[in-house]
Enzyme design. Structure first.
Site, PDB file in Angstrom:
ATOM      1  CD  GLN A  86      -2.996   1.054   2.189  1.00 28.21           C
ATOM      2  OE1 GLN A  86      -3.108   0.095   2.930  1.00 28.21           O
ATOM      3  NE2 GLN A  86      -3.786   2.096   2.268  1.00 28.21           N
ATOM      4  CG  PHE A  87       1.194   3.800  -3.588  1.00 30.34           C
ATOM      5  CD1 PHE A  87       1.099   5.177  -3.713  1.00 30.34           C
ATOM      6  CD2 PHE A  87       0.233   3.002  -4.183  1.00 30.34           C
ATOM      7  CE1 PHE A  87       0.046   5.746  -4.422  1.00 30.34           C
ATOM      8  CE2 PHE A  87      -0.809   3.555  -4.891  1.00 30.34           C
ATOM      9  CZ  PHE A  87      -0.913   4.933  -5.011  1.00 30.34           C
ATOM     10  CB  THR A  88      -1.942   5.398   0.057  1.00 29.62           C
ATOM     11  OG1 THR A  88      -2.432   4.252   0.746  1.00 29.62           O
ATOM     12  CG2 THR A  88      -2.395   5.382  -1.403  1.00 29.62           C
TER      13      THR A  88
END
Length: 158
Positions: A86-88
Site C-alpha cells: 500500500q504505497f499510500t
C-alpha cells in the site's frame, strides 16, 4: 542520519478475526485469525528495514494469553498474516489537500522489495504468506479484532 523525514518503510498491523483481498470480483487471498499487514515501501529501504519490521511484526505481543492479557505473539499463536502492498502509507499531506506520493518507491523497485519482505516473513513463520495483488485495485475486507491497530516504521530500527 541523512534520511529525509518519512522516507522509510512503514507498516500498519491490524489484529484480525479474518481478512481477505478481492480483485475484479475474485477472491485473491484470505486468512482467518492473525494479522493484516499493510506495507508502504520507500526508495531508500534496504534488507535491514525488512529484517527489522519482520522481527517486530512476528514478535509483537498483541494476542491474548489464557488470562486475556495481550502477551502472546503471532509466532506463539501460529496465526497467519495477509500482506498487502500500500504505497499510500507514504503519502505526504503537509501541503494542500492532494497527497503527494513522492516518498513511495516506484513500482519497479517496490514490487521486488515487497516480494522480498513476504519471503522473509515466510522464512520466519515457516509457512506461506498470502498477499494482495500488487498494483491492482483491491477490495480489502477485515474483521478487526479488538480493534488492535499498530503503526510501525523501519526508521525506529535505525
Amino acid at each position: 542520519m541523512g534520511i529525509p523525514g518519512g522516507w522509510k518503510m512503514k507498516v500498519v498491523v491490524q489484529r484480525v478475526q479474518e481478512a481477505s483481498v478481492t480483485v475484479d470480483g475474485e477472491l485473491a487471498a484470505s486468512i482467518g485469525r492473525g494479522m493484516l499487514v499493510l506495507v508502504g515501501i520507500s526508495p531508500v529501504d534496504t534488507q535491514k528495514d525488512i529484517d527489522y519490521l519482520v522481527r517486530k511484526i512476528t514478535q509483537l505481543r498483541i494476542f491474548d494469553d489464557q488470562q486475556g492479557i495481550m502477551n502472546l505473539s503471532l509466532l506463539d499463536k501460529g496465526f497467519d498474516i495477509l500482506a498487502v502492498s500500500q504505497f499510500t502509507l507514504l503519502a505526504d499531506t503537509r501541503k494542500g489537500n492532494r497527497p503527494s506520493y513522492i516518498k513511495a518507491a516506484r513500482p519497479e523497485m517496490a514490487l521486488p522489495f515487497f516480494d522480498c519482505f513476504v519471503q522473509t516473513l515466510e522464512k520466519v513463520l515457516g509457512k506461506t504468506v498470502p498477499t494482495g495483488v500488487f498494483g491492482a485495485n483491491m477490495k480489502v475486507a477485515l474483521i478487526n479484532d479488538g480493534p488492535v491497530t499498530i503503526l510501525l516504521d523501519s526508521f525506529d530500527g535505525q
